[in-house]
Design an enzyme around this catalytic site. Structure first.
Site, PDB file in Angstrom:
ATOM      1  N   GLU A 122      -2.186  -4.934 -16.890  1.00 30.58           N
ATOM      2  CA  GLU A 122      -1.775  -5.829 -15.819  1.00 30.58           C
ATOM      3  C   GLU A 122      -2.441  -7.162 -16.097  1.00 30.58           C
ATOM      4  O   GLU A 122      -3.583  -7.213 -16.565  1.00 30.58           O
ATOM      5  CB  GLU A 122      -2.180  -5.289 -14.447  1.00 30.58           C
ATOM      6  CG  GLU A 122      -1.571  -3.932 -14.104  1.00 30.58           C
ATOM      7  CD  GLU A 122      -0.041  -3.925 -14.146  1.00 30.58           C
ATOM      8  OE1 GLU A 122       0.569  -4.991 -13.896  1.00 30.58           O
ATOM      9  OE2 GLU A 122       0.540  -2.865 -14.445  1.00 30.58           O
ATOM     10  N   HIS A 146       3.347  -0.471 -11.233  1.00 29.32           N
ATOM     11  CA  HIS A 146       2.733  -1.718 -11.693  1.00 29.32           C
ATOM     12  C   HIS A 146       1.214  -1.679 -11.588  1.00 29.32           C
ATOM     13  O   HIS A 146       0.573  -2.702 -11.324  1.00 29.32           O
ATOM     14  CB  HIS A 146       3.287  -2.932 -10.927  1.00 29.32           C
ATOM     15  CG  HIS A 146       4.729  -3.215 -11.238  1.00 29.32           C
ATOM     16  ND1 HIS A 146       5.152  -3.676 -12.466  1.00 29.32           N
ATOM     17  CD2 HIS A 146       5.852  -3.061 -10.475  1.00 29.32           C
ATOM     18  CE1 HIS A 146       6.470  -3.820 -12.441  1.00 29.32           C
ATOM     19  NE2 HIS A 146       6.916  -3.453 -11.248  1.00 29.32           N
ATOM     20  N   ASP A 160      -1.082   0.373 -21.040  1.00 30.80           N
ATOM     21  CA  ASP A 160      -0.399  -0.634 -20.235  1.00 30.80           C
ATOM     22  C   ASP A 160      -1.453  -1.615 -19.734  1.00 30.80           C
ATOM     23  O   ASP A 160      -2.615  -1.240 -19.522  1.00 30.80           O
ATOM     24  CB  ASP A 160       0.332   0.002 -19.051  1.00 30.80           C
ATOM     25  CG  ASP A 160       1.129  -1.022 -18.262  1.00 30.80           C
ATOM     26  OD1 ASP A 160       2.157  -1.500 -18.763  1.00 30.80           O
ATOM     27  OD2 ASP A 160       0.692  -1.371 -17.143  1.00 30.80           O
ATOM     28  N   ASP A 193       1.239   3.451 -14.875  1.00 30.49           N
ATOM     29  CA  ASP A 193       2.346   3.093 -15.765  1.00 30.49           C
ATOM     30  C   ASP A 193       2.165   3.711 -17.151  1.00 30.49           C
ATOM     31  O   ASP A 193       3.143   4.114 -17.800  1.00 30.49           O
ATOM     32  CB  ASP A 193       2.456   1.583 -15.879  1.00 30.49           C
ATOM     33  CG  ASP A 193       3.011   0.953 -14.595  1.00 30.49           C
ATOM     34  OD1 ASP A 193       3.137   1.679 -13.592  1.00 30.49           O
ATOM     35  OD2 ASP A 193       3.306  -0.255 -14.600  1.00 30.49           O
TER      36      ASP A 193
END
Length: 566
Positions: free
Chosen positions: A25, A164, A23, A169
């Site tokens: 960000e 998040h 994942d 995640d």
């Protein structure tokens, strides 16, 4: 019970597949305009966690307030973090050889692919599984009205709550993935290929035609898709014929052109080969023979360009399609051939004009090239044939690898142009010189192999046996193997006795197709290959263009820096 397929026969078992669930960000939703602020990844196989990868990333720009509010990642947190140029290679190494998994994979994979392109890393083209798509395929609307990560994590009782942040995640996505795999397992999906084939992108036509691969063996070779009129639609090569052809009937095959081909196909023929080299060579020959509509390369094996001297008192350079002794080639495109020809002209002093000059009493008026000091004007009698001949000798010696004086001349010209601040001209000359060196290097390597009447090479097969190739004038004349425990030399003798007879033609490649000779050369240059015997020593000229590789590296570095600045 007999006749039951094992998981290995069906494909790569899911229990043995390594997944890297990751994942990101970011500062926003555009992989072109925004930047990554955090990586989080978990490597799993067979339900076990093998490792984790997590780091903040300095985006080298501000983070919008709404993103800070969503992720909690502030500019202060990333100010001391490594930059993407440091993190990306570490992530690629962590994920190498694995199946990438992400929730809404198009978003995360898009950012990583763009980062690779921007920083000069080759995109490894991994198999990708999107848990959003898989969830929509597996779960009913009643069971999962939403396929957001938080909703699926709650449905499958994930141990980690998605917040998040990248690693959290990714951990939650691991639990979602395992929950989804349990669901598809009960439907008979047991291999990676079947999982990919289960996704919605697979058309009904693709699924129906999976039976075309059923009779193929799990051996190396070449496969041919045939159409309704027995025409060859596509030719490919595989280390495992059955497994490779099955992939055309799964969602792993995303190329629209090949999906169209599969829809037309009615049969798949195959040729079992001794090893990968024989398969690659047979593929090239079959593509050249059948010119399949859905193959894009190798349809014209002799369709190359050559830079050759004309036969006249004051020879000039010309582009030709037929190889001649002493010509430079093969070159893959006319553009490359023109660049190499321009560089040769500047390096050697060969006249750049196309006028045919008689041996006696030339009396033409010098052209503008003479005024620009780019030609000695033999057309006007200002240069004799004897004075012109050193240029021809320099070119001939350069192509043959006798010396590289002409390259030193061209290098000096680039330095002079830079000193005179004629930077654009210096860059153009540098790029043309790079093309020339690469062309010379490839030509000299191919020619060195093609001139050998017979060369026999062996490679270990990885199980204690040997793979053999009998090569005659740059062509594969015979191929075979000696499994572990089988005496190798009797196999070699049998291969030589049954090898194809090759009648050489004109140097420098003696009639060999350039792509085939290049394929053989790559196989010979792989670590572990051994020469069994050869009729003449396999060697390259002492002053070959390969001695200029350090110059090429510097030129490539300068070009990359130039493009980055532009």
């Amino acid at each position: 019970m007999t006749g039951q397929l094992t998981f290995d026969e069906l494909g790569t078992p899911l229990r043995e597949t390594t997944f890297v669930v990751f994942d990101l960000e970011t500062t926003g939703g555009s992989h072109e305009a925004d930047a990554i602020t955090e990586f989080g990844a978990v490597k799993v196989r067979g339900g076990r966690v093998l490792g984790e990868f997590a780091t903040l990333v300095d985006p080298e720009r501000g983070i919008p307030p709404e993103v800070v509010a969503l992720t909690g990642i502030t500019e202060v947190m990333v100010s001391a973090a490594p930059r993407l140029s440091e993190v990306l290679p570490a992530f690629l190494e962590f994920a190498a050889g694995s199946v990438l998994v992400a929730h809404n994979a198009g978003f995360d994979v898009g950012f990583v692919r763009s980062a690779c392109a921007r920083l000069g890393y080759a995109w490894p083209k991994p198999t990708v599984v999107c848990t959003v798509k898989l969830g929509r395929r597996v779960l009913s609307r009643e069971e999962a009205p939403s396929c957001r990560l938080s909703a699926l994590a709650a449905l499958f009782r994930a141990e980690t709550v998605p917040i998040h942040r990248a690693l959290a995640d990714a951990r939650a996505t691991v639990d979602v993935l395992h929950g989804l795999l349990e669901r598809v397992g009960s439907l008979g999906v047991q291999s990676l290929e079947e999982l990919i084939g289960y996704l919605p992108e697979v058309t009904d036509t693709q699924r129906r035609k999976r039976t075309l691969a059923e009779d193929l063996p799990n051996e190396p070779g070449v496969y041919l898709f045939r159409g309704p009129s027995e025409e060859v639609l596509y030719v490919g090569t595989a280390s495992d014929l059955r497994r490779r052809v099955r992939q055309y009937f799964t969602a792993g095959e995303t190329r629209r052109r090949l999906r169209e081909m599969v829809a037309l196909a009615v049969r798949v023929d195959h040729v079992v080969c001794a090893h990968s080299l024989e398969a690659e060579v047979r593929e090239l020959r079959l593509i050249g023979a059948h010119k399949p509509a859905y193959n894009r390369r190798s349809k014209n094996p002799h369709n190359a360009w050559w830079v050759a001297l004309t036969d006249e008192p004051f020879p000039r350079l010309s582009l030709v399609r037929t190889p001649r002794e002493g010509a430079l080639g093969p070159l893959r495109s006319r553009t490359l051939a023109e660049d190499a020809m321009h560089a040769l002209t500047q390096a050697t002093g060969i006249r750049p004009c196309s006028v045919r000059i008689p041996a006696r009493a030339p009396s033409a008026t010098p052209c503008a090239l003479a005024e620009l000091d780019r030609c000695k004007a033999p057309c006007a009698g200002l240069q004799t044939a004897a004075e012109y001949s050193p240029s021809v000798e320099d070119l001939t010696n350069l192509v043959a690898g006798a010396h590289t004086t002409a390259l030193h001349t061209l290098e000096t010209r680039i330095l002079d142009l830079s000193t005179a601040r004629r930077y654009e001209e210096a860059r153009t000359t540098r790029d043309r010189m790079s093309t020339l060196i690469r062309s010379l290097d490839r030509a000299q390597r191919l020619s060195s192999l093609a001139r050998i009447a017979e060369l026999i090479a062996a490679r270990p097969d990885g199980t204690g046996g040997w793979e053999f190739a009998v090569i005659r004038h740059g062509r594969l004349a015979s191929a075979g193997t000696a499994p572990r425990g089988v005496p190798p030399m009797p196999v070699v003798d049998a291969l030589v006795a049954s090898a194809e007879t090759v009648f050489p033609t004109t140097a420098p490649l003696y009639g060999a197709p350039p792509e085939e000779t290049a394929t053989i050369l790559r196989w010979l240059n792989r670590p572990g290959t051994r020469l069994v015997r050869t009729t003449t020593p396999w060697s390259e000229p002492a002053h070959a263009a390969a001695t200029w590789h350090p110059w090429l590296e510097r030129a490539d570095h300068a070009r990359t820096r130039q493009y980055t600045q532009d």
